[in-house]
Design a protein around this motif. Structure first.
Motif, PDB file in Angstrom:
ATOM      1  N   ARG A  44       0.835  -1.207   0.000  1.00  0.00           N
ATOM      2  CA  ARG A  44       0.000   0.000   0.000  1.00  0.00           C
ATOM      3  C   ARG A  44       0.868   1.255   0.000  1.00  0.00           C
ATOM      4  N   THR A  45       1.943   1.230   0.779  1.00  0.00           N
ATOM      5  CA  THR A  45       2.836   2.387   0.855  1.00  0.00           C
ATOM      6  C   THR A  45       3.453   2.694  -0.504  1.00  0.00           C
ATOM      7  N   LEU A  46       3.902   1.663  -1.205  1.00  0.00           N
ATOM      8  CA  LEU A  46       4.499   1.877  -2.520  1.00  0.00           C
ATOM      9  C   LEU A  46       3.445   2.330  -3.534  1.00  0.00           C
ATOM     10  N   ASP A  47       2.227   1.815  -3.408  1.00  0.00           N
ATOM     11  CA  ASP A  47       1.148   2.254  -4.303  1.00  0.00           C
ATOM     12  C   ASP A  47       0.864   3.749  -4.122  1.00  0.00           C
ATOM     13  N   VAL A  48       0.845   4.195  -2.853  1.00  0.00           N
ATOM     14  CA  VAL A  48       0.540   5.602  -2.593  1.00  0.00           C
ATOM     15  C   VAL A  48       1.714   6.486  -3.024  1.00  0.00           C
ATOM     16  N   LEU A  49       2.945   6.005  -2.844  1.00  0.00           N
ATOM     17  CA  LEU A  49       4.094   6.744  -3.366  1.00  0.00           C
ATOM     18  C   LEU A  49       3.989   6.890  -4.888  1.00  0.00           C
ATOM     19  N   ASP A  50       3.634   5.807  -5.566  1.00  0.00           N
ATOM     20  CA  ASP A  50       3.469   5.870  -7.020  1.00  0.00           C
ATOM     21  C   ASP A  50       2.405   6.903  -7.392  1.00  0.00           C
ATOM     22  N   ALA A  51       1.297   6.902  -6.664  1.00  0.00           N
ATOM     23  CA  ALA A  51       0.219   7.849  -6.965  1.00  0.00           C
ATOM     24  C   ALA A  51       0.675   9.292  -6.760  1.00  0.00           C
ATOM     25  N   ALA A  52       1.581   9.491  -5.793  1.00  0.00           N
ATOM     26  CA  ALA A  52       2.108  10.830  -5.533  1.00  0.00           C
ATOM     27  C   ALA A  52       3.277  11.180  -6.456  1.00  0.00           C
ATOM     28  N   ARG A  53       3.648  10.246  -7.316  1.00  0.00           N
ATOM     29  CA  ARG A  53       4.756  10.408  -8.262  1.00  0.00           C
ATOM     30  C   ARG A  53       6.078  10.638  -7.540  1.00  0.00           C
ATOM     31  N   ILE A  54       6.270   9.880  -6.472  1.00  0.00           N
ATOM     32  CA  ILE A  54       7.535   9.877  -5.743  1.00  0.00           C
ATOM     33  C   ILE A  54       8.187   8.516  -5.976  1.00  0.00           C
ATOM     34  N   ALA A  55       9.400   8.521  -6.526  1.00  0.00           N
ATOM     35  CA  ALA A  55      10.122   7.269  -6.745  1.00  0.00           C
ATOM     36  C   ALA A  55      10.542   6.680  -5.401  1.00  0.00           C
ATOM     37  N   HIS A  56      10.915   5.397  -5.403  1.00  0.00           N
ATOM     38  CA  HIS A  56      11.224   4.738  -4.127  1.00  0.00           C
ATOM     39  C   HIS A  56      12.146   3.552  -4.356  1.00  0.00           C
ATOM     40  N   SER A  57      12.872   3.185  -3.289  1.00  0.00           N
ATOM     41  CA  SER A  57      13.691   1.977  -3.318  1.00  0.00           C
ATOM     42  C   SER A  57      13.893   1.480  -1.901  1.00  0.00           C
ATOM     43  N   GLY A  58      14.153   0.165  -1.792  1.00  0.00           N
ATOM     44  CA  GLY A  58      14.403  -0.456  -0.500  1.00  0.00           C
ATOM     45  C   GLY A  58      13.372  -1.479  -0.102  1.00  0.00           C
ATOM     46  N   THR A  59      12.102  -1.313  -0.555  1.00  0.00           N
ATOM     47  CA  THR A  59      11.048  -2.297  -0.337  1.00  0.00           C
ATOM     48  C   THR A  59      10.350  -2.562  -1.674  1.00  0.00           C
ATOM     49  N   TYR A  60       9.749  -3.769  -1.787  1.00  0.00           N
ATOM     50  CA  TYR A  60       9.300  -4.217  -3.102  1.00  0.00           C
ATOM     51  C   TYR A  60       8.033  -5.066  -2.994  1.00  0.00           C
ATOM     52  N   ARG A  61       7.155  -4.904  -4.006  1.00  0.00           N
ATOM     53  CA  ARG A  61       5.908  -5.658  -4.036  1.00  0.00           C
ATOM     54  C   ARG A  61       6.074  -7.027  -4.663  1.00  0.00           C
ATOM     55  N   THR A  62       7.043  -7.164  -5.542  1.00  0.00           N
ATOM     56  CA  THR A  62       7.257  -8.438  -6.235  1.00  0.00           C
ATOM     57  C   THR A  62       8.748  -8.728  -6.307  1.00  0.00           C
ATOM     58  N   GLU A  63       9.078  -9.988  -6.537  1.00  0.00           N
ATOM     59  CA  GLU A  63      10.484 -10.350  -6.675  1.00  0.00           C
ATOM     60  C   GLU A  63      11.095  -9.693  -7.902  1.00  0.00           C
ATOM     61  N   THR A  64      10.328  -9.593  -8.978  1.00  0.00           N
ATOM     62  CA  THR A  64      10.822  -8.923 -10.186  1.00  0.00           C
ATOM     63  C   THR A  64      11.152  -7.470  -9.899  1.00  0.00           C
TER      64      THR A  64
END
Length: 286
Positions: free
Chosen positions: A63-83
């Motif tokens: 959820r956190t990464l989804d909301v970051l995406d919606a806010a157009r903020i890039a991110h690294s360190g945690t991941y939704r999928t292995e890919t």
């Protein structure tokens, strides 16, 4: 913040669904509106690997990464999928391709769920092998500068631990890492130049309210680094700056402002403990 070509934050906590329920210490789920505020302040990218990354489980992480995406903020360190965990995070900063990698020294309550070890970059500090591999992938994908964010090691101590120093030096020894930013201590820690490259061991808090318990948790510092392309084409830091700040908690408000004289002097003393000012660090008024 908006004047920076690239503004990087550390997002310590997962966000809850809109409307909550919200939780505070020791297991967080915070208001998702925070991410709109971060975007509005001018942040472009956030590291998300911390000991709190799985406080709200795999759903909270995603959820956190989804909301970051919606806010157009890039991110690294945690991941939704292995890919996703092996896809480099690279952003455009003033026409320069900047890669970012992030890791945390530990997770509260143990490691990631079995079969989802890839969901958080956990570094067995001082071993930062996973972060180095991510930096190499970013460089191979075309990053001209790579910044590493390290979440570790001992809270409320203005001096980095031996393991923290070893981890930072291992990162900077790599040809794939150009700068290290640190957090987790919740107090300011020194800057240091190592073989011409810079690390900020701990930036304190930014927007936060802590039970201070006698520690200077309301001291903060904004790090500014200027990269310049050399004749050989490689970018290096040509100016390192620190702007001491202080968090002011009053009533319903938590604000950040330029440090007053006492805070400035206290922060400046910490920043210089590992020879940073002699190496060229500018400590400037906000």
């Amino acid at each position: 913040m908006e004047a920076a070509d690239l503004a990087i934050c550390h997002l310590e906590t997962p966000v809850a669904p809109p409307g909550g329920p919200y939780r505070g210490y020791p297991s967080f789920a915070v208001q998702p509106e925070i991410l709109d505020a971060l975007a509005g302040a001018g942040y472009d990218l956030c590291s998300t690997a911390s000991n709190h990354s799985l406080d709200d489980g795999a759903d909270g992480l995603a959820r956190t990464l989804d909301v970051l995406d919606a806010a157009r903020i890039a991110h690294s360190g945690t991941y939704r999928t292995e890919t996703e965990s092996v896809e480099p995070t690279i952003v455009d900063a003033g026409g320069v391709r900047v890669g970012h990698v992030a890791g945390t020294y530990a997770l509260n309550g143990g490691g990631p769920p079995a079969g989802r070890e890839w969901s958080v970059e956990v570094a067995a500090v001082p071993d930062v092998t996973g972060m180095l591999a991510a930096a190499a992938r970013a460089r191979a994908a075309g990053a001209q500068v790579v910044v590493a964010s390290l979440h570790c090691c001992l809270e409320y101590d203005n001096d980095p631990t031996e393991a923290q120093v070893a981890a930072v030096r291992a990162l900077l020894a790599s040809p794939d890492v150009d700068l290290v930013l640190g957090h987790h201590a919740h107090v300011v820690q020194p800057y240091e130049q190592v073989a011409g490259e810079w690390a900020a061991y701990g930036l304190g808090n930014s927007i936060a309210e802590h039970a201070t318990r006698g520690y200077p948790t309301e001291d903060s510092v904004m790090a500014r680094f200027t990269f310049t392309r050399g004749a050989e084409g490689r970018f290096t830091v040509t100016r390192a700056e620190a702007v001491p700040l202080q968090i002011v908690v009053g009533g319903d408000d938590v604000t950040v402002r330029p440090a007053d004289e006492a805070n400035f002097d206290r922060v400046a003393d910490v920043l210089a403990r590992r020879g940073a000012t002699a190496a060229g660090l500018d400590i400037v008024q906000g």
